[in-house]
Structures are given as C-alpha cells and as structure tokens.
Design a protein around this motif. Structure first.
Motif, short mmCIF file in Angstrom:
data_model
loop_
_atom_site.label_atom_id
_atom_site.label_comp_id
_atom_site.label_asym_id
_atom_site.label_seq_id
_atom_site.Cartn_x
_atom_site.Cartn_y
_atom_site.Cartn_z
N THR A 53 0.83 -1.22 0.00
CA THR A 53 0.00 0.00 0.00
C THR A 53 0.86 1.26 0.00
OG1 THR A 53 -0.15 -0.15 2.41
CG2 THR A 53 -1.98 -1.07 1.13
N ASP A 54 2.08 1.16 0.50
CA ASP A 54 2.98 2.31 0.53
C ASP A 54 3.89 2.38 -0.69
OD1 ASP A 54 2.00 3.01 3.10
OD2 ASP A 54 3.38 1.57 4.02
N ILE A 55 3.80 1.39 -1.57
CA ILE A 55 4.67 1.34 -2.75
C ILE A 55 3.81 1.13 -3.99
CG2 ILE A 55 6.77 0.31 -3.72
CD1 ILE A 55 7.36 -0.85 -0.97
N PRO A 56 3.05 2.16 -4.40
CA PRO A 56 2.12 2.00 -5.52
C PRO A 56 2.79 1.74 -6.86
CG PRO A 56 2.29 4.31 -4.87
CD PRO A 56 3.03 3.51 -3.83
N ASP A 57 4.08 2.10 -6.99
CA ASP A 57 4.74 1.91 -8.28
C ASP A 57 5.44 0.56 -8.42
OD1 ASP A 57 6.42 2.80 -6.29
OD2 ASP A 57 7.77 3.89 -7.64
N ALA A 58 5.37 -0.29 -7.40
CA ALA A 58 5.91 -1.64 -7.53
C ALA A 58 5.08 -2.40 -8.57
CB ALA A 58 5.88 -2.37 -6.20
N PRO A 59 5.74 -3.10 -9.52
CA PRO A 59 5.00 -3.78 -10.59
C PRO A 59 4.33 -5.07 -10.11
CG PRO A 59 7.36 -4.16 -10.83
CD PRO A 59 7.20 -3.20 -9.69
N VAL A 165 8.93 -5.43 -5.32
CA VAL A 165 9.16 -4.33 -4.38
C VAL A 165 10.62 -3.89 -4.44
CG1 VAL A 165 9.30 -3.76 -1.91
CG2 VAL A 165 7.25 -4.86 -2.85
N ARG A 166 11.52 -4.85 -4.55
CA ARG A 166 12.95 -4.51 -4.62
C ARG A 166 13.30 -3.72 -5.88
NH1 ARG A 166 16.35 -4.50 -0.69
NH2 ARG A 166 18.06 -5.50 -1.85
N THR A 167 12.52 -3.87 -6.95
CA THR A 167 12.83 -3.13 -8.18
C THR A 167 12.66 -1.62 -7.99
OG1 THR A 167 10.58 -3.21 -9.11
CG2 THR A 167 12.06 -5.05 -9.65
N VAL A 168 11.89 -1.21 -7.00
CA VAL A 168 11.67 0.22 -6.78
C VAL A 168 12.23 0.72 -5.45
CG1 VAL A 168 9.66 0.34 -8.29
CG2 VAL A 168 9.34 -0.17 -5.87
N THR A 169 12.76 -0.17 -4.63
CA THR A 169 13.28 0.26 -3.32
C THR A 169 14.78 -0.01 -3.17
OG1 THR A 169 12.71 -1.86 -2.28
CG2 THR A 169 11.06 -0.08 -2.17
N ALA A 170 15.33 -0.95 -3.91
CA ALA A 170 16.74 -1.30 -3.75
C ALA A 170 17.62 -0.43 -4.63
CB ALA A 170 16.96 -2.77 -4.09
N VAL A 171 18.80 -0.09 -4.13
CA VAL A 171 19.80 0.65 -4.89
C VAL A 171 21.02 -0.25 -5.03
CG1 VAL A 171 21.26 2.68 -4.98
CG2 VAL A 171 18.96 2.85 -3.99
N ASP A 172 21.32 -0.63 -6.27
CA ASP A 172 22.43 -1.54 -6.54
C ASP A 172 23.36 -0.87 -7.55
OD1 ASP A 172 21.35 -4.02 -5.07
OD2 ASP A 172 19.71 -3.51 -6.44
N VAL A 173 24.20 0.01 -7.06
CA VAL A 173 25.03 0.86 -7.94
C VAL A 173 25.95 0.03 -8.83
CG1 VAL A 173 26.79 2.67 -7.98
CG2 VAL A 173 24.96 2.75 -6.27
N ASN A 174 26.53 -1.01 -8.30
CA ASN A 174 27.51 -1.78 -9.06
C ASN A 174 26.93 -2.99 -9.78
OD1 ASN A 174 29.67 -0.10 -8.24
ND2 ASN A 174 29.71 -1.14 -6.25
N LEU A 175 25.60 -3.10 -9.79
CA LEU A 175 24.95 -4.24 -10.45
C LEU A 175 23.85 -3.70 -11.37
CD1 LEU A 175 24.68 -6.51 -7.29
CD2 LEU A 175 26.21 -6.88 -9.23
N PRO A 176 24.23 -3.11 -12.50
CA PRO A 176 23.26 -2.42 -13.35
C PRO A 176 22.18 -3.30 -13.97
CG PRO A 176 25.39 -2.61 -14.45
CD PRO A 176 25.60 -3.05 -13.03
N THR A 177 22.42 -4.59 -14.09
CA THR A 177 21.42 -5.47 -14.71
C THR A 177 20.51 -6.14 -13.69
OG1 THR A 177 22.93 -7.38 -14.69
CG2 THR A 177 23.00 -5.94 -16.63
#
Length: 198
Positions: A53-59, A165-177
C-alpha cells in the motif's frame, strides 16, 4: 537433462535432511547462526506484501494487491512450519556440472541455509515455472506433494512480490542489470501463480 536434475535434486533434499539433523535447534531463530534461515526470508516476503500500500509503483498486479494481507498471512504460517533441512537455496543451471557418467554435481553453496525440505525441489523446477510442465512436475516430489498447491502458489506470490518491491526500493550501484532481472523474474513468478489460480 531436466528429468535428471529433478531426480538429483529430490535425492539431494533427502540426503541433506539426514545430514542436517540437529542443526535446526541451534542458534537464535531456530537455525545455525552461520547459515541463512529461510524462516527469516519467508517473513521478508510477507513484509513486502504488507508494504504494497505504501509502494504504488511496484510492478505487482491488482489481484495480488487486493489480497495482500491474505498472502502475507499464508507466508507467515508457512514460516512457522518445521525447517530442519540443510538447503542449497541456489539450484540453477549455471550452478551445476554433469559428469560424463550423467551424475549431477551441485556447485556454489554460498546461499546454503536451513529451511524446509521442499525448497530445493521447488527451485529446481523454476526454470519452467511459466509452463504447465511445472504444475504437473510437482507431484513427482514427495515433499512438494505433501505441502500442496496452496503453499507452492503462496511462495510464488511471496517471492514475486518481494522481487517487484525490490525493483523500486533497492539501490544496486555496481549491479546495473540486477533490477531488470528482478522485474523479469517477478513477472514470471506472479504470472505462474495467476495461472495456478485459474
């Protein structure tokens, strides 16, 4: 190859269950502190469903969002079940070798932990989760047949939602794919769960 992998993984689960005897009761949370605890991971899946409910843009599709609380509760109930088997937890085609004799060798034990005896047999079948074969193959594993269709579907919803959820909340700078991998796998798992609910 797939038939051989399924049989080898089912055998592996039985052997690891025997060798992990006693591990489940050691350490905080019911697992050895040096190993990953699947109980914690199941609860992470449930928390991702709670957060929708707090992450409306999660696919995540509407049918999951509408019943998120129910799915989360099922995963929490599953996390309360006995988890006393040593699990590989990373059964994938690139973590395997096949000997000239045809035997399967399981590599890369970095994710090994304590979990339910049906986890590795389920992971071995995920390569074809988007096919009807996946559904029919579950009956060939005694552990998967025992837990039933609802548990398998709940796990698929849990991991699919968690990855979304991780697609819109996680930051993985060194793992672009990694984000694209999460999106793709999330969609596969949630589509498979939807197919199984028809």
């Amino acid at each position: 190859m797939m038939t051989r992998l399924i049989a080898a993984t089912d055998d592996l689960a039985a052997v690891l269950g025997e060798r992990a005897n006693g591990l489940a009761g050691t350490g905080a949370g019911g697992y050895d502190p040096g190993l990953t605890g699947q109980r914690h991971i199941f609860n992470q899946f449930a928390s991702s469903l709670d957060e929708l409910t707090d992450i409306p843009d999660a696919p995540v599709p509407t049918w999951v969002r509408n019943e998120a609380g129910t799915w989360a509760e099922r995963l929490r109930l599953m996390s309360d079940q006995p988890m006393s088997t040593l699990v590989h937890d990373d059964i994938r085609i690139d973590n395997l070798l096949q000997r000239p004799t045809g035997e399967i060798v399981f590599l890369d034990w970095g994710a090994a932990g304590i979990g339910p005896d049906w986890l590795d047999p389920l992971l071995a079948r995920l390569e074809r989760v988007d096919q009807d074969w996946f559904d029919t193959s579950l009956t060939s594993s005694a552990a998967l047949a025992r837990i039933g269709d609802e548990a398998v579907t709940s796990w698929l919803v849990g991991i699919g939602t968690h990855l979304a959820v991780r697609t819109v909340t996680a930051v993985d700078v060194n793992l672009p794919t990694l984000q694209e991998f999460r999106r793709t796998e999330s969609a596969r798992f949630l589509s498979a769960a939807a197919r199984r609910l028809r």
